[in-house]
Scaffold this motif. Structure first.
Motif, short mmCIF file in Angstrom:
data_model
loop_
_atom_site.label_atom_id
_atom_site.label_comp_id
_atom_site.label_asym_id
_atom_site.label_seq_id
_atom_site.Cartn_x
_atom_site.Cartn_y
_atom_site.Cartn_z
N LEU A 115 38.22 37.32 42.57
CA LEU A 115 38.51 37.51 44.40
C LEU A 115 37.62 36.28 45.69
N LEU A 118 37.98 33.01 44.09
CA LEU A 118 40.41 32.42 44.59
C LEU A 118 39.81 31.55 45.97
N GLN A 119 38.92 31.85 46.73
CA GLN A 119 38.71 31.55 48.60
C GLN A 119 38.42 30.18 48.15
N TYR A 134 43.08 29.69 45.04
CA TYR A 134 44.27 31.00 45.27
C TYR A 134 45.90 29.82 45.80
N LYS A 160 54.02 36.90 47.56
CA LYS A 160 53.00 37.55 48.19
C LYS A 160 53.19 39.22 48.59
N LEU A 178 45.08 45.03 45.01
CA LEU A 178 45.40 43.85 44.76
C LEU A 178 47.02 44.03 45.37
N SER A 181 50.34 38.85 44.06
CA SER A 181 49.67 38.01 44.28
C SER A 181 48.41 37.39 43.91
N GLN A 182 47.78 38.90 43.98
CA GLN A 182 46.38 38.40 44.02
C GLN A 182 46.20 38.75 42.23
N TYR A 183 46.82 39.56 41.45
CA TYR A 183 46.74 40.80 40.12
C TYR A 183 47.05 39.11 39.42
#
Length: 367
Positions: A115, A118-119, A134, A160, A178, A181-183
């Protein structure tokens, strides 16, 4: 008569089976055009399929972590070597507070790290700008050299959407929730980042696969920085807490000492010309409190100094053997191997079809 038959057909009584290679060659000559065209078609399909896969670049970095043996090896001394001769293992030589290198691959595969990755920002050559990982995986996926289908990866990637949501009051702050989209992005990134530990050499190798070479190098550097900071934070957490505790107690001891010294000075000023025994006893009592406060302050000051030295001594050291570099050549896909694999599959399939449709088993297998 029976002797004549046996001489004409010597293999009938023996039960031996022979393969007629002439029949095989006859069939191959008859269907060589079909076999060649089929293999060529499958090779073309493989070549086209390989062009629908985007190029991937791998950047790597090699680290040599600290191997601490102070807590186990040096304290046991010769006892450990003697126990080794007896077949007894008294420890691997790693400090009790040191993260074992075997755990490093799990750290870079953990969801909190992914996570945070991704940032992080990476530079993408194709777009000539910095993007978050991301956004690069979801909104700006790399396109393959040949786009046959009308849709691309950005359409395949979920938007999202929130998915299943629970009330915030029912979710602990330690839990991770999550959206879709995050998953998707986390699982995509988990397949791209790997860490391996070589037990023989003690070297940690971090590799990152991305569709952009500069982005792969950027993310490799970020992974290296995160891993070293994580290990240092884990190793130093207990030592830093101890140092913070001692520093707080040192401040309290200093205040207690100043207050006791102030009370003693005030009492002496107020009873300068007093010769009463009671006054002298009270002065001794105040002096005793000053001495206790000073001894406590001096002892804590020594412990704080030792703790600062311990912080410096216990800080893990990572030696970079091979820094991250921008890869010059792609690692995947291996289009030649893919094309040859399809060609051999087509060749094998055509031979199977020809065999079952045209080969005369009675002529092929003779007894």
């Amino acid at each position: 008569m029976s002797k004549e038959n046996n001489s004409i057909h010597p293999n009938i009584n023996s039960g031996e089976i022979t393969i007629n290679f002439g029949e095989i060659l006859r069939v191959l000559k008859s269907y060589y055009l079909f076999i060649g065209i089929t293999a060529f078609i499958f090779a073309g399909i493989g070549a086209i399929y390989s062009l629908t896969i985007p190029n991937e670049f791998v950047a790597t970095v090699k680290l040599l972590p600290e191997m601490d043996n102070r807590s186990s090896g040096s304290n046991l001394g010769g006892l450990k070597s003697i126990a080794g001769l007896a077949g007894v293992d008294l420890g691997s030589g790693l400090g009790s507070d040191l993260v074992k290198p075997d755990i490093y691959p799990n750290i870079v595969q953990s969801t909190p790290f992914l996570l945070e990755a991704l940032q992080s920002n990476i530079y993408v050559q194709k777009h000539k700008k910095w993007l978050q990982v991301y956004d690069y995986l979801i909104a700006y996926p790399e396109t393959p050299p040949l786009q046959i289908f009308s849709f691309n990866q950005s359409v395949q990637a979920p938007k999202k959407t929130t998915g299943i949501q629970s009330p915030k009051s029912t979710i602990s702050s330690e839990l991770i929730q999550l959206n879709k989209s995050q998953y998707y992005a986390v699982n995509n990134l988990r397949r791209r980042i790997k860490a391996e530990f070589d037990k023989k050499t003690g070297v940690i190798m971090i590799s990152v696969k991305m569709t952009d070479p500069v982005a792969a190098a950027n993310l490799t550097s970020f992974t290296q920085s995160y891993l070293t900071k994580y290990v240092i934070s884990y190793r130093m957490e207990k030592v830093l807490k101890e140092l913070k505790f001692l520093q707080d107690r040192l401040l309290d001891a200093r205040k207690s000492y100043d207050n006791a010294l102030s009370r003693l000075s005030t009492y002496r000023d107020q009873h300068r010309n007093t010769f009463l025994q009671v006054a002298k006893d009270q002065e001794k009592k105040l002096q005793y409190e000053v001495d206790i406060a000073f001894n406590l302050y001096a002892g804590l000051n020594t412990q704080v100094t030792d703790s600062k030295v311990k912080v410096q001594r216990e800080t893990p050291v990572f030696k970079v053997l091979e820094p991250a570099q921008v890869p010059l050549q792609k690692s995947d896909p291996q289009r030649t191997i893919i094309t040859l694999s399809f060609l051999f599959f087509g060749l094998f399939l055509s031979l199977i079809i020809v065999f079952f449709r045209s080969v005369n088993l009675k002529k092929l297998l003779s007894q």
